[in-house]
Design an enzyme around this catalytic site. Structure first.
Site, PDB file in Angstrom:
ATOM      1  N   CYS A   2       2.751   2.036 -13.491  1.00  0.00           N
ATOM      2  CA  CYS A   2       2.580   2.454 -14.820  1.00  0.00           C
ATOM      3  C   CYS A   2       3.746   1.556 -15.631  1.00  0.00           C
ATOM      4  O   CYS A   2       4.782   1.054 -15.361  1.00  0.00           O
ATOM      5  CB  CYS A   2       2.774   3.678 -15.163  1.00  0.00           C
ATOM      6  SG  CYS A   2       1.758   4.708 -14.111  1.00  0.00           S
ATOM      7  N   ARG A  27       2.482  -5.660 -12.817  1.00  0.00           N
ATOM      8  CA  ARG A  27       2.887  -4.522 -11.928  1.00  0.00           C
ATOM      9  C   ARG A  27       1.790  -3.782 -11.522  1.00  0.00           C
ATOM     10  O   ARG A  27       1.962  -3.199 -10.374  1.00  0.00           O
ATOM     11  CB  ARG A  27       3.747  -3.772 -12.648  1.00  0.00           C
ATOM     12  CG  ARG A  27       5.167  -3.962 -13.092  1.00  0.00           C
ATOM     13  CD  ARG A  27       5.484  -3.161 -14.293  1.00  0.00           C
ATOM     14  NE  ARG A  27       6.970  -3.594 -14.226  1.00  0.00           N
ATOM     15  CZ  ARG A  27       7.910  -2.825 -13.734  1.00  0.00           C
ATOM     16  NH1 ARG A  27       7.730  -1.634 -13.472  1.00  0.00           N
ATOM     17  NH2 ARG A  27       9.126  -3.139 -13.992  1.00  0.00           N
ATOM     18  N   TRP A  74      -1.253   3.342 -13.611  1.00  0.00           N
ATOM     19  CA  TRP A  74      -1.647   3.218 -12.177  1.00  0.00           C
ATOM     20  C   TRP A  74      -1.939   4.675 -11.804  1.00  0.00           C
ATOM     21  O   TRP A  74      -0.915   5.153 -11.539  1.00  0.00           O
ATOM     22  CB  TRP A  74      -0.521   2.537 -11.358  1.00  0.00           C
ATOM     23  CG  TRP A  74      -0.886   2.071 -10.174  1.00  0.00           C
ATOM     24  CD1 TRP A  74      -1.487   0.923  -9.845  1.00  0.00           C
ATOM     25  CD2 TRP A  74      -0.569   2.792  -8.736  1.00  0.00           C
ATOM     26  NE1 TRP A  74      -1.683   1.198  -8.261  1.00  0.00           N
ATOM     27  CE2 TRP A  74      -0.987   2.185  -7.832  1.00  0.00           C
ATOM     28  CE3 TRP A  74       0.318   4.011  -8.636  1.00  0.00           C
ATOM     29  CZ2 TRP A  74      -0.700   2.426  -6.604  1.00  0.00           C
ATOM     30  CZ3 TRP A  74       0.436   4.439  -7.417  1.00  0.00           C
ATOM     31  CH2 TRP A  74      -0.055   3.678  -6.286  1.00  0.00           C
ATOM     32  N   ASN A 104       5.535   7.465 -17.561  1.00  0.00           N
ATOM     33  CA  ASN A 104       5.608   6.914 -16.013  1.00  0.00           C
ATOM     34  C   ASN A 104       6.173   8.032 -15.045  1.00  0.00           C
ATOM     35  O   ASN A 104       7.080   8.634 -15.481  1.00  0.00           O
ATOM     36  CB  ASN A 104       6.549   5.588 -15.895  1.00  0.00           C
ATOM     37  CG  ASN A 104       5.678   4.433 -16.681  1.00  0.00           C
ATOM     38  OD1 ASN A 104       4.678   4.589 -17.287  1.00  0.00           O
ATOM     39  ND2 ASN A 104       6.507   3.181 -16.623  1.00  0.00           N
ATOM     40  N   GLY A 105       5.783   8.252 -13.819  1.00  0.00           N
ATOM     41  CA  GLY A 105       6.418   8.815 -13.105  1.00  0.00           C
ATOM     42  C   GLY A 105       5.333  10.104 -12.497  1.00  0.00           C
ATOM     43  O   GLY A 105       4.128  10.055 -12.931  1.00  0.00           O
ATOM     44  N   GLU A 483       5.330  -9.137   8.755  1.00  0.00           N
ATOM     45  CA  GLU A 483       5.094  -9.605   7.419  1.00  0.00           C
ATOM     46  C   GLU A 483       3.953 -10.471   7.167  1.00  0.00           C
ATOM     47  O   GLU A 483       3.328 -10.241   6.104  1.00  0.00           O
ATOM     48  CB  GLU A 483       6.408 -10.359   7.002  1.00  0.00           C
ATOM     49  CG  GLU A 483       6.323 -11.143   5.734  1.00  0.00           C
ATOM     50  CD  GLU A 483       6.211 -10.233   4.338  1.00  0.00           C
ATOM     51  OE1 GLU A 483       5.952  -8.987   4.384  1.00  0.00           O
ATOM     52  OE2 GLU A 483       6.009 -10.762   3.261  1.00  0.00           O
ATOM     53  N   LYS A 487       0.957  -9.395   4.704  1.00  0.00           N
ATOM     54  CA  LYS A 487       0.436 -10.142   3.490  1.00  0.00           C
ATOM     55  C   LYS A 487      -1.011 -10.556   3.720  1.00  0.00           C
ATOM     56  O   LYS A 487      -1.812 -10.409   2.654  1.00  0.00           O
ATOM     57  CB  LYS A 487       1.353 -11.621   3.706  1.00  0.00           C
ATOM     58  CG  LYS A 487       1.710 -12.407   2.538  1.00  0.00           C
ATOM     59  CD  LYS A 487       2.957 -11.836   1.744  1.00  0.00           C
ATOM     60  CE  LYS A 487       3.019 -10.493   1.397  1.00  0.00           C
ATOM     61  NZ  LYS A 487       4.390 -10.067   1.084  1.00  0.00           N
ATOM     62  N   GLU A 490      -3.179  -7.182   2.401  1.00  0.00           N
ATOM     63  CA  GLU A 490      -2.816  -6.794   1.011  1.00  0.00           C
ATOM     64  C   GLU A 490      -3.488  -7.732   0.096  1.00  0.00           C
ATOM     65  O   GLU A 490      -4.204  -7.291  -0.997  1.00  0.00           O
ATOM     66  CB  GLU A 490      -1.431  -6.480   0.511  1.00  0.00           C
ATOM     67  CG  GLU A 490      -0.556  -7.652   0.625  1.00  0.00           C
ATOM     68  CD  GLU A 490       0.623  -7.314  -0.049  1.00  0.00           C
ATOM     69  OE1 GLU A 490       1.037  -6.362  -0.693  1.00  0.00           O
ATOM     70  OE2 GLU A 490       1.919  -8.159   0.172  1.00  0.00           O
ATOM     71  N   HIS A 506      -0.020  -3.622  26.658  1.00  0.00           N
ATOM     72  CA  HIS A 506      -0.027  -2.113  26.577  1.00  0.00           C
ATOM     73  C   HIS A 506      -1.040  -1.532  25.688  1.00  0.00           C
ATOM     74  O   HIS A 506      -0.727  -0.316  25.406  1.00  0.00           O
ATOM     75  CB  HIS A 506       1.438  -1.670  26.304  1.00  0.00           C
ATOM     76  CG  HIS A 506       2.335  -2.520  27.271  1.00  0.00           C
ATOM     77  ND1 HIS A 506       2.578  -1.911  28.564  1.00  0.00           N
ATOM     78  CD2 HIS A 506       3.327  -3.148  27.258  1.00  0.00           C
ATOM     79  CE1 HIS A 506       3.596  -2.504  29.122  1.00  0.00           C
ATOM     80  NE2 HIS A 506       3.876  -3.464  28.303  1.00  0.00           N
ATOM     81  N   LYS A 605       3.163  -3.208  -8.677  1.00  0.00           N
ATOM     82  CA  LYS A 605       4.239  -4.429  -8.088  1.00  0.00           C
ATOM     83  C   LYS A 605       5.698  -3.506  -7.802  1.00  0.00           C
ATOM     84  O   LYS A 605       6.208  -3.868  -6.857  1.00  0.00           O
ATOM     85  CB  LYS A 605       4.541  -5.380  -9.239  1.00  0.00           C
ATOM     86  CG  LYS A 605       5.658  -6.423  -8.888  1.00  0.00           C
ATOM     87  CD  LYS A 605       5.194  -7.370  -7.880  1.00  0.00           C
ATOM     88  CE  LYS A 605       6.409  -8.167  -7.455  1.00  0.00           C
ATOM     89  NZ  LYS A 605       6.418  -8.923  -6.427  1.00  0.00           N
TER      90      LYS A 605
END
Ligand code: F6R
Length: 610
Positions: A2, A27, A74, A104-105, A483, A487, A490, A506, A605
């Site tokens: 947000c 974001r 968001w 926000n929050g 990583e 990447k 996402e 395994h 973000k």
């Protein structure tokens, strides 16, 4: 995540609010809205489309006003729908809205407050926790919005940044911060609020960073702050040169591509002014703290967590200090055994990630006072909360997927390794000088890897039709495989998992068929022969290997084995170089699949909620 922008001025502020939202778009959000004071009334427009759509609606409705607030949302509580989008209104008298609010929050006691307010006759039109605050403020309103907000926040549990205005006090916007960032922008007979100074770039460069517990009163020529003890407080005004240039795409198709190609510059800037290795790079008290500690606890999330995992290999092998790396959201709730002689290292691009901040506070509450952060934002909460810091100079990262922030974090962590090794007397001057030379050569070495883009694009074409992929690495390249897989998943939405190559047999080997691409990081290090055996295990099951190998590792193109040669072998810093082709592979696979590369679905973000 947000975003908030608010303004009180004597001119039409709609362009400022819209521009601010546009700057916060990177974001991630799924709806947006704006509310203004217009001719004695509160008016709002909300949209589940992009900010550009909201801007068109504002024009259509002919909105203009001198006091207002705006928001990108968001979704957490309630679906991404117009009725859940902020600003939320409240006002029972005459049915006209009186209070407008953005948040926000997350408010943790929203259920309890909703029940209370329903009993008082308030009707709710959204499923959000935010609407509860709007009604609470309306209920408590006594003719002074600032006083009312101070009362209201005492009832809130959880994290919030708030901006509120009231029909009855049209030259005033008030705000509050607890756990979610909020800044004030100072103007000439006009003032602003935002969740990030970047939102106000081009409007003002005079910024106050609010602290947790602050409640703020913003009027045309007055800014008044009350701290968590209810006392008036002066906060420092910073001149912030927001990176307006970061918003220009230049010749690139996406910010992610631009940011991948900025890495030689970002790494070079991060190393700028570093003439020699000294603990002072991390702060004045670093020598004393590094001398005192006997182990390291690294706390981070996502990509930053993988930077921490890589650092474990470096620190243990070069500085010989034991390292634990923990996912922040796990650590904060785990019953762990604290060690007051730990150096607690948080890693964060944004410096505002709620889980990492909470994990840091948790570590401190357990008596671990030696704290250090590797962070990309000098003014962030993380930097303020830690005794020591190292600021990476990646510059603003707009693509949601972290690229240049990650490689500069690795540079910061390598410098930390060397400084710790020096203080503990575990590195010779020659070796230190040698590592410093290698670090300085990194920007050139990264540029050479970026030149592999055309070959990687050809691989990406083949990847784009796959729905699954495996990534393999060994030793300090295992976190880089993790990583690479993150990447790919996402931004291209291809399901990808990473394993230490020795772990394949395994369990995960059962997944390998001719349809499974297996990306392998194969530098010519002491594990290369072991890795080659693991690759044979894949080939024997028909799996297709895509290998990033050094020139001298004797891995050649053959049936089912595709090889791209890395320009040079880079010893301990090899994880940094091997990150680059994996970023390019994900980026181009996502482009072929046509996903929203810079704003992947469901992601944000800066993750300022738990
Ligand atoms: C992935 C990514 C995220 C972040 C994570 C932590 O590409 O960017 O996994 O790394 O959300 O964010 P920071 O580093 O800001 O604490």
């Amino acid at each position: 995540m947000c975003g908030i922008v608010g303004a009180v001025a004597q001119r039409d502020i709609t362009p400022i609010l819209v521009e601010g939202l546009k700057r916060l778009e990177y974001r991630g959000y799924d709806s947006c809205g704006v509310a203004l004071y217009i001719n004695g009334q509160l008016k709002r427009t909300r949209s589940t489309q992009r900010v550009a759509e909201l801007e068109a609606l504002i024009k259509e409705d002919n909105f203009s006003g001198f006091t207002g607030i705006a928001h990108t949302r968001w979704a957490t509580h309630g679906a991404p729908a117009t009725h859940n989008a902020h600003p939320h209104f409240s006002g029972q008298d005459k049915g006209e809205p009186r209070i407008a609010l953005v948040h926000n929050g997350i408010i943790e006691n929203h259920d309890e407050l909703r029940d209370e307010l329903k009993a008082l006759g308030y009707a709710f039109e959204s499923q959000t926790d935010t609407e509860v605050i709007a009604h609470l403020i309306n209920h408590l309103y006594n003719g002074d919005l600032f006083e009312t907000l101070q009362q209201a926040v005492r009832r809130l549990e959880g994290a919030y940044a708030l901006a509120v205005f009231c029909r009855d006090e049209p030259h005033r916007v008030v705000g509050a911060r607890q756990g979610s960032p909020l800044v004030v922008g100072l103007g000439n007979n006009e003032n602003f609020l935002a969740s990030d100074a970047l939102a106000l770039a081009g409007t003002t460069d005079q910024i106050i960073y609010l602290e947790d517990g602050d409640v703020i009163d913003l009027q045309l020529s007055k800014v008044w702050i009350i701290d968590s003890h209810g006392k008036p407080v002066e906060r420092r005004v910073h001149t912030v040169h927001a990176h307006t240039a970061a918003a220009d795409l230049g010749p690139y198709r996406h910010y992610m591509q631009k940011e991948i190609f900025e890495q030689p510059r970002a790494v070079g800037d991060t190393l700028q002014d570093i003439d020699n290795i000294t603990p002072d790079l991390f702060g004045d008290d670093a020598y004393k703290i590094f001398k005192d500690i006997d182990n390291i606890l690294i706390l981070a999330c996502g990509t930053s967590f993988y930077a921490g995992l890589t650092a474990k290999y470096w620190i243990e092998s070069i500085a010989r200090i034991p390292v634990n790396v923990e996912i922040a959201s796990e650590y904060r709730y785990r019953d762990s055994v604290p060690n007051p002689k730990s150096l607690v290292v948080t890693i964060s691009q944004s410096g505002e990630t709620a889980d990492t901040l909470a994990a840091l506070k948790h570590a401190r509450s357990l008596g671990m006072e030696h704290t250090l952060t590797i962070c990309n934002v000098q003014t962030s909460a993380m930097v303020r909360e830690c005794k020591l810091n190292f600021i990476t100079r990646a510059g603003v990262e707009i693509g949601v997927a972290s690229t240049k922030a990650f490689t500069t974090q690795l540079v910061g962590l390598f410098l930390l390794t060397l400084a710790l090794a020096q203080v503990k007397g575990r590195i010779s001057e020659e070796k230190e000088a040698d590592y410093l030379k290698q670090l300085r050569h990194l920007p050139t070495a990264i540029s050479a890897v970026l030149a592999l883009e055309p070959q990687i694009m050809a691989w990406a074409d083949r990847f784009a039709s796959k729905e699954n992929a495996l990534f393999l690495g060994r030793g300090m390249h295992y976190p880089i495989a993790l990583e690479g897989a993150l990447k790919l998943k996402e931004i291209s939405y291809i399901h990808a998992e990473a394993y230490p190559a020795g772990e394949l047999k395994h369990g995960p080997l059962a997944l390998v068929t001719e349809h499974m691409p297996v990306v392998t990081i194969a530098p010519n290090d002491e594990l290369i022969e072991k890795l080659k055996s693991n690759m044979q295990e894949v080939r024997a099951r028909g799996g297709e290997l895509y290998v990033f190998a050094d020139n001298d590792s004797k891995i050649v193109n053959s049936e089912g084995m595709h090889v791209i040669r890395m320009p040079e072998h880079y010893g301990k810093l090899s994880p940094i170089l091997h990150t680059i082709p994996l970023q390019l592979l994900s980026y181009h696979a996502a482009c072929v699949r046509g996903t929203d590369v810079d704003k992947p679905r469901n992601l944000a973000k800066s993750v300022t909620v738990e």
